[in-house]
Scaffold this motif. Sequence first.
Motif, short mmCIF file in Angstrom:
data_model
loop_
_atom_site.label_atom_id
_atom_site.label_comp_id
_atom_site.label_asym_id
_atom_site.label_seq_id
_atom_site.Cartn_x
_atom_site.Cartn_y
_atom_site.Cartn_z
N GLU A 1 24.65 56.20 -13.84
CA GLU A 1 25.34 57.12 -12.94
C GLU A 1 26.74 57.48 -13.44
O GLU A 1 27.40 58.35 -12.86
CB GLU A 1 25.46 56.49 -11.54
N ARG A 2 27.17 56.79 -14.50
CA ARG A 2 28.52 57.03 -15.03
C ARG A 2 28.49 56.81 -16.53
O ARG A 2 27.70 56.00 -17.03
CB ARG A 2 29.53 56.10 -14.34
N GLU A 3 29.37 57.48 -17.26
CA GLU A 3 29.38 57.37 -18.71
C GLU A 3 30.10 56.11 -19.19
O GLU A 3 31.20 55.79 -18.72
CB GLU A 3 30.08 58.58 -19.35
N ALA A 4 29.47 55.43 -20.16
CA ALA A 4 30.16 54.38 -20.92
C ALA A 4 30.98 55.05 -22.02
O ALA A 4 30.83 56.25 -22.28
CB ALA A 4 29.16 53.41 -21.50
N TYR B 1 32.57 49.68 -22.46
CA TYR B 1 33.30 50.45 -21.44
C TYR B 1 34.64 49.76 -21.17
O TYR B 1 34.69 48.53 -21.01
CB TYR B 1 32.49 50.55 -20.14
N ASP B 2 35.69 50.53 -21.10
CA ASP B 2 37.02 50.01 -20.75
C ASP B 2 37.39 48.80 -21.61
O ASP B 2 37.78 47.75 -21.09
CB ASP B 2 37.07 49.66 -19.27
N LYS B 3 37.21 48.95 -22.93
CA LYS B 3 37.62 47.96 -23.93
C LYS B 3 36.71 46.75 -24.04
O LYS B 3 36.91 45.91 -24.92
CB LYS B 3 39.06 47.48 -23.69
N ARG B 4 35.70 46.64 -23.16
CA ARG B 4 34.86 45.45 -23.17
C ARG B 4 33.38 45.79 -23.34
O ARG B 4 32.95 46.90 -23.05
CB ARG B 4 35.07 44.65 -21.87
N ILE B 5 32.66 44.80 -23.81
CA ILE B 5 31.21 44.92 -23.88
C ILE B 5 30.65 44.81 -22.46
O ILE B 5 31.00 43.88 -21.72
CB ILE B 5 30.63 43.82 -24.78
#
Length: 575
Positions: free
Chosen positions: A22-25, A50-54
Amino acid sequence: MNAEETVHYDKVRAIYAILQGEREADLLLKNLNILDVHGETVYQGSILVYDKRIVALNPDESVVKVKEVFDGKGLYAIPGLIDAHIHFESQLAHPTALAEAMVPCGTTTIYSECLDLLSAAGEEGVEAAENLFRDYDKLPYRLYAFAPGKKVSAAVTNRVLDMEPVIGLGEFEHFTYSSGNDDDFRKAAWVRARGGFMNGHWGVTALSDMVLNYLPAIGCSNNHDVWNEKDIEKSIRYGFPTHIKFGVGSAEVIKVLLRAIVDRKWPTDNFMLCTDNISIERLLTQGHMDWIISLCAEMGINPIHAIKMATLNTARSFHMEDKLGSLTPGRFADIVLTDSLSKINPLYVFKDGELVAKDRKILKNAEIDYSGMCKKGVPGLADLTPDQLDIVPLEVSEDGKSAKVYLFDVYGRGHAKFYQEVWVPLKDGRIVPEVDGVKYSRLSVVQRYADGKRHIVNGLFKGVSIDRGAVATFWPAPKPYFVIVGEDSAEMCHCVKQVDSHAGACIVTENKQEKAVMPLEIYGVMANMTVKELTAAASSIDAALEDLGNRNEGEPVVNKLLSLFISLHRFRLMH
């Protein structure tokens, strides 16, 4: 919810939405052979960031949405490499120059000391720390630092303990904690109260068995001060996560340590890898943790175990395995792609899911100006005379034909053989600088600022050999001293006075003319240069010395000379 709770609420909802498509990585790395450091296996798969993390392993690509896809083309994916202990201001390079040389080697995290710079800064130690750490979060490597456990006042240490990215107390000084120094008690109390880490400098070779109980008893977190098999045995028996290090001048030492691990079949979970110190030239030509891991494999350690010694083991020892050290969901997306596990070849380096280096070239670096940390020299050698650099025999034989003098060995760093008393010929009352027919250059160790009689130690030197001229350098921590290598006292005196006009420098002279100069303007311990400028300056020193007869191997001469100051201090050859 308060503001912090709201931030975390948004993040966990976002991760759920990404896994539901539902949202982009941010990034999908696919077609990888992923190293599972927990199970010690390799499997084919992909990594979602996503956001610097796996956030996922092997995500369903028919479901997930992603901004960017990276094709790994079958390369091995290993965790970003970690240096468990490095004096990151002692490479002569400031933090962004260090990044340029280090990150392409696959190193994405360092646990670093800064005690030499802060010691050199003296009363400006707190200000120097603030400037050193300025914009640290913009660097293309992850920096965790330690407040100085030695060489600086307790007041400076206390202030630095509260700075970011400081996570604890740096290494103690053997000779102070073993004598019940109150500053050491206070430093240990402060870090214990803060719940921070305490770096060990255990001093197996310097301390009694009874005193060796002290550091583990007060909660020391690790030990990087091992030099041989017996040291390792004692270190792991006392419960230390033990660092196996490569540093300037100790290439053979790390082989001795690795051979002992293999022969004794010690579980490698006991060990982390570190450099302690390493030259920029070494980083560029041989590598960093990648090279040490490859050496481990060459010495007989299982390659996956070797990689763990520079990833998961280190993260665990600092209780950060939930952030670092493995390619698993929730950890920072610090990833190295290599075509071999036994000979690490960092073709792509990601930090926080961003490609920061490719094919051993940095792609992204911070832009930080360190020129405000540059200092002018404060000369202290105006009254130095050439005769003070003459070698005075420690003892003369009964027949007057030989004399006992000091012989210093640059490769004896950290060992008792760093300096020895040897017999040399005595002719017409003057020292003949040779031992068993082998000619050596002379070495003088000179105090910069004298209060009364200046402290000077003269002897012979194994490590730089020149037929004429001189080379001198300076190091201000913990005490401001020079070392000069040469053949003639007048030339040596002139050379060191040239260095004395700088905050710090390495200078080569011949016939009292400068042949090469490498300034260290940042408090006398770092060069305000790019990597290209720094390596050119170090090479100019080597080239000038080669013209004078020296044949250098391994580290640049400037790094070899600067490594002497560690042993000069350890063996009480400074006042």
